[in-house]
Design a protein around this motif. Sequence first.
Motif, PDB file in Angstrom:
ATOM      1  N   ALA A  83       0.867   2.285   3.217  1.00 53.69           N
ATOM      2  CA  ALA A  83       0.323   2.010   5.122  1.00 53.69           C
ATOM      3  C   ALA A  83      -0.602   2.501   4.956  1.00 53.69           C
ATOM      4  O   ALA A  83      -1.291   0.891   5.881  1.00 53.69           O
ATOM      5  CB  ALA A  83       0.950   2.494   6.089  1.00 53.69           C
ATOM      6  N   VAL A  84      -1.294   2.619   4.790  1.00 54.70           N
ATOM      7  CA  VAL A  84      -2.801   2.840   5.618  1.00 54.70           C
ATOM      8  C   VAL A  84      -3.686   2.681   4.313  1.00 54.70           C
ATOM      9  O   VAL A  84      -5.083   2.485   4.784  1.00 54.70           O
ATOM     10  CB  VAL A  84      -2.928   4.554   5.545  1.00 54.70           C
ATOM     11  N   ALA A  85      -3.510   2.312   2.941  1.00 56.44           N
ATOM     12  CA  ALA A  85      -4.584   1.876   1.960  1.00 56.44           C
ATOM     13  C   ALA A  85      -5.455   0.622   2.592  1.00 56.44           C
ATOM     14  O   ALA A  85      -6.153   0.500   2.559  1.00 56.44           O
ATOM     15  CB  ALA A  85      -3.719   2.171   1.295  1.00 56.44           C
ATOM     16  N   PRO A  86      -3.851  -0.102   2.897  1.00 55.33           N
ATOM     17  CA  PRO A  86      -5.085  -1.020   3.037  1.00 55.33           C
ATOM     18  C   PRO A  86      -5.875  -1.765   4.049  1.00 55.33           C
ATOM     19  O   PRO A  86      -6.876  -2.516   4.569  1.00 55.33           O
ATOM     20  CB  PRO A  86      -3.478  -2.717   3.022  1.00 55.33           C
ATOM     21  N   ARG A  87      -5.668  -0.998   5.068  1.00 53.72           N
ATOM     22  CA  ARG A  87      -6.544  -0.204   6.144  1.00 53.72           C
ATOM     23  C   ARG A  87      -8.493   0.412   5.767  1.00 53.72           C
ATOM     24  O   ARG A  87      -8.308   0.038   6.420  1.00 53.72           O
ATOM     25  CB  ARG A  87      -5.992   0.658   7.572  1.00 53.72           C
ATOM     26  N   VAL A  88      -8.029   1.159   4.944  1.00 51.67           N
ATOM     27  CA  VAL A  88      -8.758   1.618   4.432  1.00 51.67           C
ATOM     28  C   VAL A  88     -10.070   0.530   3.465  1.00 51.67           C
ATOM     29  O   VAL A  88     -11.064   1.040   3.112  1.00 51.67           O
ATOM     30  CB  VAL A  88      -9.028   3.537   4.112  1.00 51.67           C
ATOM     31  N   LEU A  89      -9.329  -0.052   3.169  1.00 58.91           N
ATOM     32  CA  LEU A  89      -9.748  -0.968   2.110  1.00 58.91           C
ATOM     33  C   LEU A  89     -11.045  -1.867   2.473  1.00 58.91           C
ATOM     34  O   LEU A  89     -12.706  -1.909   1.860  1.00 58.91           O
ATOM     35  CB  LEU A  89      -9.534  -2.680   1.139  1.00 58.91           C
ATOM     36  N   ARG A  90     -11.731  -1.530   4.102  1.00 57.11           N
ATOM     37  CA  ARG A  90     -12.383  -2.436   4.142  1.00 57.11           C
ATOM     38  C   ARG A  90     -14.011  -1.476   4.867  1.00 57.11           C
ATOM     39  O   ARG A  90     -15.002  -1.666   4.885  1.00 57.11           O
ATOM     40  CB  ARG A  90     -12.596  -3.085   6.116  1.00 57.11           C
ATOM     41  N   LEU A  91     -13.190   0.186   4.536  1.00 57.28           N
ATOM     42  CA  LEU A  91     -14.200   0.922   4.245  1.00 57.28           C
ATOM     43  C   LEU A  91     -15.305   1.062   3.108  1.00 57.28           C
ATOM     44  O   LEU A  91     -16.047   1.956   2.874  1.00 57.28           O
ATOM     45  CB  LEU A  91     -13.712   1.844   4.972  1.00 57.28           C
ATOM     46  N   LEU A  92     -14.739   0.355   1.906  1.00 54.21           N
ATOM     47  CA  LEU A  92     -15.241   1.118   0.704  1.00 54.21           C
ATOM     48  C   LEU A  92     -16.630  -0.110   0.935  1.00 54.21           C
ATOM     49  O   LEU A  92     -16.560  -1.369   1.289  1.00 54.21           O
ATOM     50  CB  LEU A  92     -13.979   0.397  -0.367  1.00 54.21           C
ATOM     51  N   ALA A  93     -17.057   0.843   0.027  1.00 55.22           N
ATOM     52  CA  ALA A  93     -18.800   0.046  -0.250  1.00 55.22           C
ATOM     53  C   ALA A  93     -18.707  -0.865  -1.971  1.00 55.22           C
ATOM     54  O   ALA A  93     -17.494  -0.653  -1.975  1.00 55.22           O
ATOM     55  CB  ALA A  93     -19.655   1.378  -0.480  1.00 55.22           C
ATOM     56  N   PRO A  94     -19.557  -1.891  -1.760  1.00 55.65           N
ATOM     57  CA  PRO A  94     -19.976  -2.424  -3.701  1.00 55.65           C
ATOM     58  C   PRO A  94     -19.603  -0.892  -4.099  1.00 55.65           C
ATOM     59  O   PRO A  94     -20.479  -0.042  -4.371  1.00 55.65           O
ATOM     60  CB  PRO A  94     -20.930  -3.048  -3.244  1.00 55.65           C
ATOM     61  N   GLY A  95     -18.667  -1.489  -5.202  1.00 52.09           N
ATOM     62  CA  GLY A  95     -18.430  -0.511  -6.412  1.00 52.09           C
ATOM     63  C   GLY A  95     -17.619   1.211  -5.996  1.00 52.09           C
ATOM     64  O   GLY A  95     -17.623   0.644  -7.056  1.00 52.09           O
ATOM     65  N   GLY A  96     -17.088   0.552  -4.507  1.00 51.47           N
ATOM     66  CA  GLY A  96     -16.299   1.865  -4.443  1.00 51.47           C
ATOM     67  C   GLY A  96     -14.975   1.598  -4.690  1.00 51.47           C
ATOM     68  O   GLY A  96     -14.701   1.118  -5.131  1.00 51.47           O
TER      69      GLY A  96
END
Length: 358
Positions: free
Chosen positions: A98-111
Amino acid sequence: MEASSRDIGGSTMQTLIVGIGALGGTIAARALRAGLPVRLAARNAESAEVLRRSGLRVSGIGGEVRADVIDIAAVEDYGKGDQFDLILLATKAQDTLAVAPRVLRLLAPGGVVLPIQNGEVARLLADGLGEDRILGGFSNLGATMVEPGVYEQKNAGHLVIGELAGGVSERIDRVARTLGRAIEVKASSNITGAIWSKLLINCSVTTLGALCSQTMRQYMKTEAGKKVFRRTYEEALSVAFATGTRPERLAVDPIPPGWASNVAIEQRYESWAEEIIAFYGDVKPSMLQDFERGRKTEVDFINGYVVTLGRASGVPVHMNATITDLVHQIERGVFQPARDRMNDLAAQTCQPIRGNSI
């Protein structure tokens, strides 16, 4: 492992740990003590405030560490201005999906996102969100949460990480070097096989111990326990092979003696089982702790996952299906964990499944 935390793109490898339970809290405290740039994400604002006031404290194996000042917020309070090179997901398996799709927006390029749950959570995330951003991983680190912010490390365990596609990569090396400053990290070129080896143990050691409220050493003293362990394990191993996976050696060889030849070598099998007992036999099953606390278990990602793949592959999985159903009934309060559970399950065993090829 020693390395600078300046790994990705020549800048500090900013890390977010999501889930500050026993595992996440232990890793977070040791990472902060090691000087890593780590921020934390709790389930909600209330939990974040409790931990902000208490800080983190770990005792037990590996020595005591404290992190009195922590940067923590609820998951939903992180915004676009927060960018991370590594997001470590230490929540329960069902919460991770449930939480993974919500935190993808927090990834830096290449994260990258690193889930460390039991079962095939990483594969499920990669199939849904893209393999380029998801690493494979799991934990052999044993820890318990005494109370929020207070943890006890139970063993000198480690994380195992790798590329789901197999092989080695620079980003796996980067993550291993960075987290390796806080805890032991091992890189695997066959992470899917390693995950399955842990899954085999979870299916048989953890779930069975939870159902009968015993450790593996205790239930393996009975003939019923031995029969059910063997049937459960061999069903799961047959599914692994049917899906093209070659389990990787972890603490012990994941393939029992005599498997490939279809001939039982009982004395060698007993010695192999004793090796597993030596490593896992005295551990209180984490699923039993879930039962005791009235929490939903991860059985759907363990035995239930084996059942789903087994049925799709035409592999008999009757024992794992029965076990999964029993766990769900205990979750609903229909049954309780009971020591005579093994006798009921043993009555349903037949000739053990044999693999014809590896």
